[in-house]
Design an enzyme around this catalytic site. Structure first.
Site, PDB file in Angstrom:
ATOM      1  N   ASP A   1     -21.544  17.771  19.427  1.00 39.07           N
ATOM      2  CA  ASP A   1     -22.043  16.612  18.683  1.00 39.07           C
ATOM      3  C   ASP A   1     -20.912  15.795  18.062  1.00 39.07           C
ATOM      4  O   ASP A   1     -21.020  14.575  17.917  1.00 39.07           O
ATOM      5  CB  ASP A   1     -23.020  17.071  17.598  1.00 39.07           C
ATOM      6  CG  ASP A   1     -24.292  17.638  18.191  1.00 39.07           C
ATOM      7  OD1 ASP A   1     -24.617  17.286  19.338  1.00 39.07           O
ATOM      8  OD2 ASP A   1     -24.962  18.451  17.521  1.00 39.07           O
TER       9      ASP A   1
ATOM     10  N   GLY B   1     -20.053  22.198  23.264  1.00 39.48           N
ATOM     11  CA  GLY B   1     -19.613  22.371  21.884  1.00 39.48           C
ATOM     12  C   GLY B   1     -20.308  23.528  21.201  1.00 39.48           C
ATOM     13  O   GLY B   1     -21.138  24.225  21.790  1.00 39.48           O
TER      14      GLY B   1
ATOM     15  N   GLU C   1     -17.789  10.579  18.127  1.00 36.22           N
ATOM     16  CA  GLU C   1     -16.598   9.766  18.372  1.00 36.22           C
ATOM     17  C   GLU C   1     -16.897   8.637  19.350  1.00 36.22           C
ATOM     18  O   GLU C   1     -16.483   7.489  19.147  1.00 36.22           O
ATOM     19  CB  GLU C   1     -15.473  10.645  18.936  1.00 36.22           C
ATOM     20  CG  GLU C   1     -14.755  11.496  17.915  1.00 36.22           C
ATOM     21  CD  GLU C   1     -13.469  12.081  18.487  1.00 36.22           C
ATOM     22  OE1 GLU C   1     -12.779  11.353  19.230  1.00 36.22           O
ATOM     23  OE2 GLU C   1     -13.165  13.240  18.182  1.00 36.22           O
TER      24      GLU C   1
ATOM     25  N   ARG D   1     -19.724  30.763  11.058  1.00 35.69           N
ATOM     26  CA  ARG D   1     -19.537  30.251   9.698  1.00 35.69           C
ATOM     27  C   ARG D   1     -20.773  29.541   9.175  1.00 35.69           C
ATOM     28  O   ARG D   1     -21.025  29.545   7.962  1.00 35.69           O
ATOM     29  CB  ARG D   1     -18.323  29.328   9.641  1.00 35.69           C
ATOM     30  CG  ARG D   1     -18.469  28.005  10.390  1.00 35.69           C
ATOM     31  CD  ARG D   1     -17.151  27.238  10.369  1.00 35.69           C
ATOM     32  NE  ARG D   1     -17.239  25.909  10.978  1.00 35.69           N
ATOM     33  CZ  ARG D   1     -17.057  25.660  12.258  1.00 35.69           C
ATOM     34  NH1 ARG D   1     -16.796  26.674  13.074  1.00 35.69           N
ATOM     35  NH2 ARG D   1     -17.136  24.430  12.723  1.00 35.69           N
TER      36      ARG D   1
END
Length: 569
Positions: free
Chosen positions: A219, A261, A224, A332
């Site tokens: 994402d 990703g 970008e 995380r």
């Protein structure tokens, strides 16, 4: 009664030595097995069904939409016959030696699988003579060339560092071969640093040379590309990006996403699966899916664009905390999510929003945004007509003061979902009924409540229950909204917060070790599509169908079932 499409070709060809009646129209390629064919082990193509007519002439047939044919190639077909030697043994000789031997052609086409996955399937037809083979090949290629929506030259950006660092391998092994088969040429750039693709699109690349831009990554990489393309389009059109009331110009180039990703929510919400092959095939066939984009401003200064989620409070805190633990990888997010749930911080502020008027659909509808969504088409047309009226009457959202509504309170989370935000972990997403291209965003306010009730709300993202059916949760479909945290509402409030902060300074280490204590922070951060905004007071406006993707939206399950019936195509 509607007349069927006029046939361009009709021949009796062979598939694995089985006779088929093969026909081509401008919309369909169909092959039907002839029952009279003497075959011991008949080839049964996938998705074949008995023809409706029945009787002795019925057989097995399959149809493929011409728009979903990937490519066609000629094959070297070596026909052999047997002759007897003088000693009574048999030997093989090649027929038509020295003559044209290309009497077979292979059609590569889209085959639908489970969970919205597409695959490249193929079928080879053998013709009785070379001239007929050439006729079929030429005719199919002419039909494919006539499809103007198909890209011929693409600009590809690969993020080699995103996710599990598999971007280059995924492109080279799974995507590039498909592009080559389809005759799509590419200019590939491997990014070297953050925002490399954005900066390159802004200044260096000549966009007129390409039919689309493809990003291989997550994402963040998609964001970008979006920022680079929109910025370039507005600069070329003389639009002031710092003015929140400006109407942005839509981008002409479509964007393709090859998921590679750690998070691929955009791809999942627009295609239905995070599969590189499926995404590549959507690009090849030239699909087009419009998408809304939100512009985010602070005090007449442009900050960022958002296409999926703007989250303040819980989701902002999760992102802020997870950025400190990037060494943990994708885990995380789970760790920070649990930590922020236990801290249970709430934030005071006021939310002002402009409701979406005269539109079809609400955030609590049972229906979902799917391929060919009529709600997106209707609301998009309605908003474009309103925009023309505003230009004529010189009326803007800022001047429609009477329509604005304001809500003040203490919030655990403030979310704006411009799409469902569905992902493999949350198949329904934050707002299941949100639409991709209706010119609105779903503003979700989660007021202060107990940890248990907040956990109930979070768990409903993964179940079939209505996640908005709770007293502390409210949702509004809006065209624009503003948020002001409590400490920014007035100078006196700001001074009071600073005074209280200085009094708590002595206990700061204790607060860091035990964040669930009463010394909660005064403000959170905005999570804007996985990026942290530098300001908390923001002005958000939805721009209807500002960009287009190489996608068609999530197809209904019935499409995957009906595709087995040639009459349903």
């Amino acid at each position: 009664m509607e007349r069927p499409s006029r046939l361009l070709l009709l021949s009796e060809l062979r598939v694995r030595n089985t006779a088929y009646e093969v026909s081509l129209s401008r919309s369909l390629l169909t092959w039907k097995r002839l029952i009279s064919s003497p075959v011991y082990h008949p080839f049964r193509p996938r998705f074949c069904v008995p023809c409706v007519s029945g009787g002795p002439d019925s057989g097995v047939c399959q149809s493929v939409s011409v728009s979903e044919i990937i490519s066609i190639r000629e094959e070297e077909e070596e026909e052999s016959s047997s002759t007897q030697r003088e000693d009574g043994s048999w030997r093989k000789i090649k027929e038509r030696e020295g003559k044209e031997s290309r009497q077979a052609f292979t059609v590569l086409y889209v085959e639908r699988g489970r969970q919205h996955r597409w695959r490249c399937a193929e079928v080879t037809f053998t013709c009785p003579e070379g001239a007929l083979c050439q006729n079929w090949v030429s005719c199919i290629r002419e039909q494919l060339a006539a499809i103007a929506s198909r890209p011929k030259h693409l600009l590809v950006y690969i993020n080699p560092y995103g996710g599990k660092r598999q971007g280059k391998r995924i492109y080279q092994q799974k995507v590039a071969p498909l592009f080559a088969q389809a005759g799509v040429t590419t200019h590939v750039i491997v990014t070297e640093y953050a925002n490399h693709a954005r900066d390159h699109l802004r200044a260096e690349v000549e966009l007129k040379k390409f039919d689309g831009v493809v990003c291989v990554g997550g994402d963040g990489m998609f964001s970008e590309i979006v920022h680079g393309l929109i910025w370039r389009t507005q600069m070329d059109g003389g639009v002031d990006l710092n003015c929140p009331d400006e109407t942005l110009l839509p981008c002409s180039l479509r964007i393709g996403i090859i998921p590679a990703g750690s998070t691929d929510c955009i791809c999942f919400a627009t295609v239905g699966t995070n599969d590189p092959v499926t995404s590549a095939l959507h690009i090849i066939v030239g699909d087009s899916q419009p998408m809304d984009v939100c512009s985010v401003h602070h005090n007449n200064t442009f900050l960022r664009y958002s296409v999926s989620l703007l989250g303040y409070g819980f989701y902002g805190d999760v992102l802020t905390d997870s950025e400190k633990k990037r060494w943990m990888g994708p885990a995380r997010y789970d760790f920070s999510g649990l930590k922020m749930f236990l801290t249970h911080h709430y934030y005071e502020g006021s939310v002002s929003y402009l409701p979406a008027r005269d539109i079809v659909g609400t955030p609590r509808d049972a229906s979902r945004c799917r391929s060919g969504c009529v709600i997106c088409q209707h609301n998009g047309q309605l908003l474009s007509e309103k925009a023309e009226k505003y230009e004529t009457d010189e009326v803007s959202d800022a001047e429609s003061v009477g329509e604005w509504r304001t809500i003040r309170g203490k919030f655990l989370a403030i979310n704006a979902a411009s799409m469902s935000c569905a992902c493999p972990r949350s198949p329904k997403g934050l707002s299941p009924a949100a639409h991709l291209a209706d010119g609105t965003t779903d503003l979700i306010l989660v007021r202060k409540c107990s940890r248990f009730n907040f956990l109930r709300h979070l768990l409903r993202h993964t179940s079939k229950d209505d996640q908005f059916d709770m007293a502390f949760v409210e949702v509004h479909r809006v065209r624009r909204f503003r948020f002001t945290p409590r400490h920014c509402q007035s100078d006196s409030d700001l001074e009071l917060d600073l005074l209280e902060s200085s009094k708590r300074q002595i206990f700061s280490q204790i607060c860091r070790d035990h964040p669930a204590c009463s010394c909660a922070p005064a403000y959170s951060s905005w999570n804007c599509d996985g990026e942290i905004l530098t300001h908390t007071a923001i002005d958000v406006r939805v721009h209807c169908q500002l960009i287009k993707l190489f996608a068609r939206g999530i197809e209904e399950t019935s499409v995957f079932e009906d595709i087995t019936n040639p009459c349903a195509i």
